[in-house]
Design an enzyme around this catalytic site. Structure first.
Site, short mmCIF file in Angstrom:
data_model
loop_
_atom_site.label_atom_id
_atom_site.label_comp_id
_atom_site.label_asym_id
_atom_site.label_seq_id
_atom_site.Cartn_x
_atom_site.Cartn_y
_atom_site.Cartn_z
N ARG A 100 0.90 -1.20 -0.13
CA ARG A 100 0.19 0.08 -0.07
C ARG A 100 0.91 1.35 0.03
O ARG A 100 2.02 1.33 0.54
CB ARG A 100 -0.90 -0.01 1.12
CG ARG A 100 -2.03 -1.06 1.25
CD ARG A 100 -3.02 -0.47 0.27
NE ARG A 100 -4.22 -1.43 0.20
CZ ARG A 100 -4.43 -2.60 -0.53
NH1 ARG A 100 -3.33 -2.72 -1.66
NH2 ARG A 100 -5.29 -3.24 -0.65
N HIS A 142 -1.35 0.43 -9.40
CA HIS A 142 -1.90 -0.47 -8.58
C HIS A 142 -2.27 -1.76 -9.40
O HIS A 142 -3.54 -1.92 -9.28
CB HIS A 142 -3.09 0.26 -7.76
CG HIS A 142 -3.13 -0.42 -6.59
ND1 HIS A 142 -3.62 0.18 -5.47
CD2 HIS A 142 -3.23 -1.78 -6.42
CE1 HIS A 142 -4.07 -0.84 -4.31
NE2 HIS A 142 -3.83 -1.95 -5.01
P1 NDP Z 1 -1.34 -11.63 4.96
O1 NDP Z 1 -2.38 -11.27 6.10
O2 NDP Z 1 -1.71 -13.12 4.57
O3 NDP Z 1 0.18 -11.49 5.60
C1 NDP Z 1 0.42 -10.36 6.08
C2 NDP Z 1 2.13 -10.79 6.57
O4 NDP Z 1 2.39 -9.37 7.09
C3 NDP Z 1 2.27 -11.53 7.72
O5 NDP Z 1 3.33 -12.37 7.48
C4 NDP Z 1 2.14 -10.80 8.79
O6 NDP Z 1 2.90 -11.39 9.88
C5 NDP Z 1 2.95 -9.70 8.28
N1 NDP Z 1 2.56 -8.43 9.19
C6 NDP Z 1 1.59 -7.88 9.49
N2 NDP Z 1 1.58 -6.70 10.45
C7 NDP Z 1 3.10 -6.89 10.77
C8 NDP Z 1 3.81 -6.04 11.54
N3 NDP Z 1 3.43 -5.27 12.64
N4 NDP Z 1 5.20 -6.39 11.64
C9 NDP Z 1 5.73 -7.51 10.87
N5 NDP Z 1 5.08 -8.21 9.84
C10 NDP Z 1 3.74 -7.80 9.92
O7 NDP Z 1 -1.44 -10.86 3.72
P2 NDP Z 1 -1.20 -10.94 2.14
O8 NDP Z 1 -0.05 -11.58 1.83
O9 NDP Z 1 -2.46 -11.70 1.68
O10 NDP Z 1 -1.45 -9.36 1.48
C11 NDP Z 1 -0.31 -8.72 1.95
C12 NDP Z 1 -0.97 -7.06 1.52
O11 NDP Z 1 -0.62 -7.03 -0.06
C13 NDP Z 1 -2.41 -6.86 1.39
O12 NDP Z 1 -2.95 -6.22 2.78
C14 NDP Z 1 -2.63 -5.86 0.35
O13 NDP Z 1 -2.37 -4.58 1.14
C15 NDP Z 1 -1.54 -6.01 -0.57
N6 NDP Z 1 -2.12 -6.25 -1.99
C16 NDP Z 1 -1.55 -5.50 -2.92
C17 NDP Z 1 -1.87 -5.84 -4.36
C18 NDP Z 1 -1.56 -5.06 -5.38
O14 NDP Z 1 -2.05 -5.24 -6.34
N7 NDP Z 1 -0.59 -4.05 -5.16
C19 NDP Z 1 -2.75 -7.11 -4.58
C20 NDP Z 1 -3.06 -7.88 -3.38
C21 NDP Z 1 -2.70 -7.51 -2.01
P3 NDP Z 1 2.33 -12.79 10.59
O15 NDP Z 1 2.78 -13.97 9.90
O16 NDP Z 1 3.13 -12.77 12.08
O17 NDP Z 1 0.85 -12.66 10.84
#
Ligand code: NDP
Length: 310
Positions: free
Chosen positions: A225, A273
């Site tokens: 994002r 995006h």
């Molecule tokens: P997930 O919820 O599956 O994974 C999120 C990961 O981020 C997890 O490993 C989580 O840790 C980690 N995380 C969250 N908060 C923190 C923190 N404070 N510190 C360290 N690590 C953190 O999400 P997805 O992989 O499915 O998607 C990720 C993002 O990608 C979406 O939220 C979206 O914003 C973006 N996206 C962008 C797209 C685009 O076209 N540009 C398309 C699709 C998505 P933990 O494993 O410990 O929970």
């Protein structure tokens, strides 16, 4: 009972057709033509939908985000209290993101910006061969998207590092977590890829401090994002040469205003995006499954954890 659909006008009919292909008995209402509010049992929405508006539906029992991210649902005032929120976890969405990440990691690794510049000047000159096993790629976020990208990069021979909120073990990936873990990973990474959800904890993570911890001449890739990036810090690091390049898919605000310096920056690769776009026919089965589960009072899939914000 009916399902309210609210997304960009040009994809509304595709979503409707995709949902009906899975369950032809669904009654789908296209926002803003919601009909009788008490008949809406589920809302399938994308970023522009106002969360205040969803408070109009007294029998709403499910909200589905039409993407993997849910930050748009948590903007104040947030989803109506007590209504569960689900997001998409979709193999084609994941594949699309991994392709975009590989494209840009390889672009920087294989000196593509330098060769394009040489081509423009008709320069025939072989740059030193890049060493894959010495190019550390650090992934911020080891969730659905981050872990798939990590596996693909690993398969190509890159040493892969990954950062998550909670401690996590992943085959062939050196993992980090927490604030100290972040700086330790940044110091080792030649390329940082951001695939985090946007939450209060992750907003602004790509800032001068993090970039300053990276080696001079490293790269940043952001497909998560726009709010993850402190734009002025990234631009300053590109201009000083500390960052050799950035591949950016997401910005704040979007669309990126015409006057933004990112558009014409010689070290920036920019996409609108579009790193991974949801394909309604691929995502529809899990959305319908969740509508059925909500109706029957069964546990939902791909639920968002409100306390974590993703
Ligand atoms: P997930 O919820 O599956 O994974 C999120 C990961 O981020 C997890 O490993 C989580 O840790 C980690 N995380 C969250 N908060 C923190 C923190 N404070 N510190 C360290 N690590 C953190 O999400 P997805 O992989 O499915 O998607 C990720 C993002 O990608 C979406 O939220 C979206 O914003 C973006 N996206 C962008 C797209 C685009 O076209 N540009 C398309 C699709 C998505 P933990 O494993 O410990 O929970």
């Amino acid at each position: 009972m009916a399902v309210l659909l609210s997304t960009k006008a040009h994809t509304m009919q595709d979503w409707k057709a995709a949902l009906l292909a899975v369950d032809p008995s669904l009654e789908i209402r296209l926002f803003p033509d919601a009909g009788e509010p008490a008949e809406i049992e589920a809302a399938v929405v994308w970023t522009a939908h106002d969360m205040m508006e969803l408070r109009r539906y007294p029998n709403l029992r499910l909200i589905v985000s039409m993407g993997a991210g849910v930050d748009h649902l948590f903007r104040p005032p947030g989803p109506p209290p007590g209504v569960p929120v689900a997001r998409l976890v979709d193999t084609r969405l994941t594949q699309g993101m991994t392709e975009w990440v590989l494209l840009n990691v390889l672009r920087f690794h294989r000196q593509d910006p330098e060769y394009r510049a040489q081509q423009a000047e008709k320069v025939w000159y072989e740059l030193p061969a890049p060493e894959t096993s010495a190019r550390h790629v650090g992934i911020l976020g080891l969730g659905e998207l981050g872990s798939d990208a990590a596996r693909a990069l690993r398969a190509l021979g890159f040493p892969v590092l990954g950062w998550s909120r909670r401690p996590k073990a992943m085959d062939g990936v050196e993992t980090f977590h927490g604030a100290e873990g972040l700086m330790a990973m940044a110091a080792k990474a030649d390329i940082l890829v951001c695939l985090l959800p946007l939450t209060p904890d992750t907003r602004g993570v790509l800032d001068a401090r993090l970039i300053g911890a990276m080696k001079p001449g490293s790269y940043v890739i952001n497909a998560a994002r726009g709010g993850h990036m402190v734009a002025t810090d990234v631009l300053a690091a590109l201009d000083s040469g500390h960052l050799a390049g950035a591949a950016l898919d997401v910005f704040e605000p979007e669309p990126l205003p015409a006057e933004s310096p990112f558009w014409a920056h010689p070290k920036v690769i920019l996409t609108p995006h579009a790193a991974s776009i949801t394909i309604p026919s691929s995502a529809a089965p899990q959305v319908v499954e969740n509508i059925h589960r909500a109706r029957d009072g069964r546990p939902l899939v791909n639920l968002v954890d409100f306390s974590a914000g993703y």
